[in-house]
Design a protein around this motif. Structure first.
Motif, PDB file in Angstrom:
ATOM      1  N   ARG A   1      40.051  -5.427 -61.871  1.00 37.07           N
ATOM      2  CA  ARG A   1      40.358  -4.325 -60.113  1.00 37.07           C
ATOM      3  C   ARG A   1      42.764  -3.995 -60.472  1.00 37.07           C
TER       4      ARG A   1
ATOM      5  N   ASN B   1      38.008   2.293 -68.299  1.00 28.57           N
ATOM      6  CA  ASN B   1      39.111   1.948 -69.060  1.00 28.57           C
ATOM      7  C   ASN B   1      39.770   3.497 -70.019  1.00 28.57           C
TER       8      ASN B   1
ATOM      9  N   GLY C   1      41.274   5.690 -67.807  1.00 22.81           N
ATOM     10  CA  GLY C   1      42.452   5.068 -67.135  1.00 22.81           C
ATOM     11  C   GLY C   1      43.575   5.186 -67.809  1.00 22.81           C
TER      12      GLY C   1
ATOM     13  N   TRP D   1      42.844  -3.269 -63.904  1.00 22.27           N
ATOM     14  CA  TRP D   1      42.763  -1.986 -64.755  1.00 22.27           C
ATOM     15  C   TRP D   1      44.012  -1.203 -64.061  1.00 22.27           C
TER      16      TRP D   1
END
Length: 540
Positions: free
Chosen positions: A33, A164, A167, A36
């Protein structure tokens, strides 16, 4: 953190079981977390930096080749250094190697910010800075992909990879627009400085993370032998070879859109940095929507059909970039640029991921990245040169036509080859006898003797071609199979490895798929016991 080039848009391996894990479940893992979140912030800084570099080059030089060379300078390090970085990620402590790459990016970004603040930026400085920042990305990308399984459970790996990807596309949507806005009020130096600061969060998370030490039965590989092992694996992996061919076919032509987009924004539309940032943000929004819709699209289309449809859609957006000069209408097409781009990347990365065994994963992905960015580098230089001589619309039109023609590679190099491929390591391979022999002694010839019925001889030799790829993927230098003409039905398989240690590694690298192929070969064997094995070592 210079990892914004879609390097995490990878799909879960085919071997991973379909466990009904929540898409957000990996965020419950504290290290994943925090890493990320830090990576999203860092990638926003990287996208801001891209806007600053591209727009600064446009301000200093109106030559299309100079502007396209920014894309080439950003892609070239991936072509040069991704494979060595993948090797390093497989043989050294990945956390420390990632920390080093973050320090490298921070120094390069901070130096560019200082030069920009003092007014010493030139086209050459921008190209060098783009090269150095991308070198940091080349160092960090293979190990960053490889550590994801260390941060989450196997059931959470698919959602983690999807997060990912999400993001990166969130940062793609925010970074360019924010970078353009900051440049309007403060200039590019602040954009470069914020990029440098954004790297520190990732470095801090990596510094605090204490990874569990890996248990290795054998000593680490040497660098150059590891490079050779990785290349041999790629050469003997049909699915991965097909992925590489399709990668070249798409990105050589797809690079035109990225290389010439700043020129269209500045020269054709008369935009400032804010308008250019909005165009990039539209691409990012399209990529986010594409990432969200991809699971549904994969249920309807196989990888090859999805790849072709996305390629044709991208070709249409190239034509729009060439001829549409209405700002918002062009942005609507740029939305589909991001949509099709993420579909192609995800499809190709799925093929690369599922064709790479764990022991060579960073190296195999590095080869994919090398081909990816090599194609981007060559393509950017070609389309910039073409635009300099014949104009931007002609260059983009030729690229669109080339992409349509390149889609025909689907008929020869398919991505859905061997859909049941399972590259989990196997523990049931035939054991190697414990011998008191120096590990570096070699080369070593290994022979397997099979007893085959004459009616099965042809089918056996055909099946042995799959066995050839198994041996070469594991590290065999050469391979052959012979029939004994004095004793019909006796077939001898031989292969050579560089040393006894390499043969031990070869046995350690056996996957479930390799075991399945070996079992198929053994079904032809008529002996009462397993085939006789001999180990022949070159004399001292």
């Amino acid at each position: 953190m210079a990892q914004v080039n879609d390097l995490h848009d990878v799909a879960v391996e085919a071997a991973i079981p379909d466990v009904a894990a929540s898409p957000w479940q990996p965020l419950r893992q504290r290290v994943f977390r925090t890493l990320w979140i830090a990576t999203v912030v860092s990638n926003i800084g990287s996208w801001m930096n891209d806007v600053g570099v591209n727009w600064s080059m446009l301000t200093l030089s109106a030559d299309p080749l100079s502007v396209a060379m920014v894309q080439a300078a950003s892609s070239l390090p991936m072509f040069l250094f991704a494979l060595p970085s993948g090797v390093m990620a497989d043989i050294v402590d990945r956390r420390k190697y990632l920390l080093f790459s973050q320090i490298w990016v921070f120094i390069a970004a901070a130096a560019l910010a200082l030069l920009s603040f003092t007014g010493q930026v030139t086209p050459l400085v921008l190209l060098i800075a783009a090269f150095l920042l991308s070198t940091g990305a080349a160092m960090s990308s293979p190990p960053f992909q490889a550590i994801v399984p260390d941060l989450v459970s196997k059931a959470e790996l698919g959602p983690a990879i999807a997060l990912n990807s999400l993001g990166i596309n969130i940062s793609r949507a925010i970074g360019p627009a924010l970078g353009g806005l900051i440049m309007i009020f403060a200039g590019p130096w602040l954009v470069f400085l914020l990029n440098a600061v954004s790297v520190l969060g990732v470095a801090w998370v990596l510094y605090r993370w204490k990874a569990e030490p890996a248990v290795q039965r054998l000593p680490p590989e040497h660098f150059f032998s590891a490079v050779r092992a990785g290349l041999r694996y790629v050469h003997a992996a049909p699915v991965l070879r097909n992925v590489l061919v399709r990668t070249v076919a798409f990105f050589v032509f797809g690079s035109a859109g990225w290389a010439l987009l700043p020129l269209v924004a500045r020269r054709e539309l008369g935009l400032g940095p804010g308008g250019y940032g909005i165009m990039l943000a539209c691409i990012g929004v399209g990529a986010i929507c594409g990432a969200i819709m991809l699971p549904r699209l994969r249920k309807r289309f196989n990888p090859d059909r999805l790849m072709v449809l996305a390629s044709l859609l991208f070709a249409i957006t190239l034509l729009a970039l060439a001829f549409v000069r209405h700002f918002w209408l062009l942005n609507a097409f740029e939305f589909f640029t991001g949509f099709s781009w993420i579909a192609v990347l995800s499809t190709l990365n799925l093929g690369a991921q599922r064709s790479a065994a764990k022991w060579v994963k960073a190296r195999a992905l590095a080869v994919y990245l090398t081909v990816f960015f090599g194609s981007m580098t060559i393509g950017s230089a070609v389309w910039g040169q073409l635009a300099s001589h014949y104009g931007i619309p002609v260059s983009l039109g030729v690229a669109a036509l080339g992409m349509v023609l390149a889609s025909a590679t689907v008929f020869r190099w398919r991505l859905d080859l061997d859909p049941d491929l399972n590259l989990d390591l196997s523990s049931s391979n035939q054991p190697v006898p414990a011998l008191e022999i120096h590990h570096d002694r070699g080369p070593v010839m290994v022979t397997y003797e099979y007893l085959i019925q004459q009616d099965d001889a042809h089918s056996f030799t055909v099946c042995m071609q799959d066995m050839r790829r198994v041996r070469k993927r594991g590290g065999a230098i050469n391979w052959s199979v012979y029939e004994d003409i004095l004793q019909p039905g006796i077939f001898v398989e031989t292969f050579i490895v560089g040393s006894w240690m390499e043969h031990l590694r070869q046995q350690d690298r056996y996957t479930m798929n390799d075991q399945k192929i070996q079992n198929r070969v053994y079904q032809f064997h008529q002996g009462e016991k397993l085939p006789d094995v001999r180990y022949l070592v070159a004399p001292l």
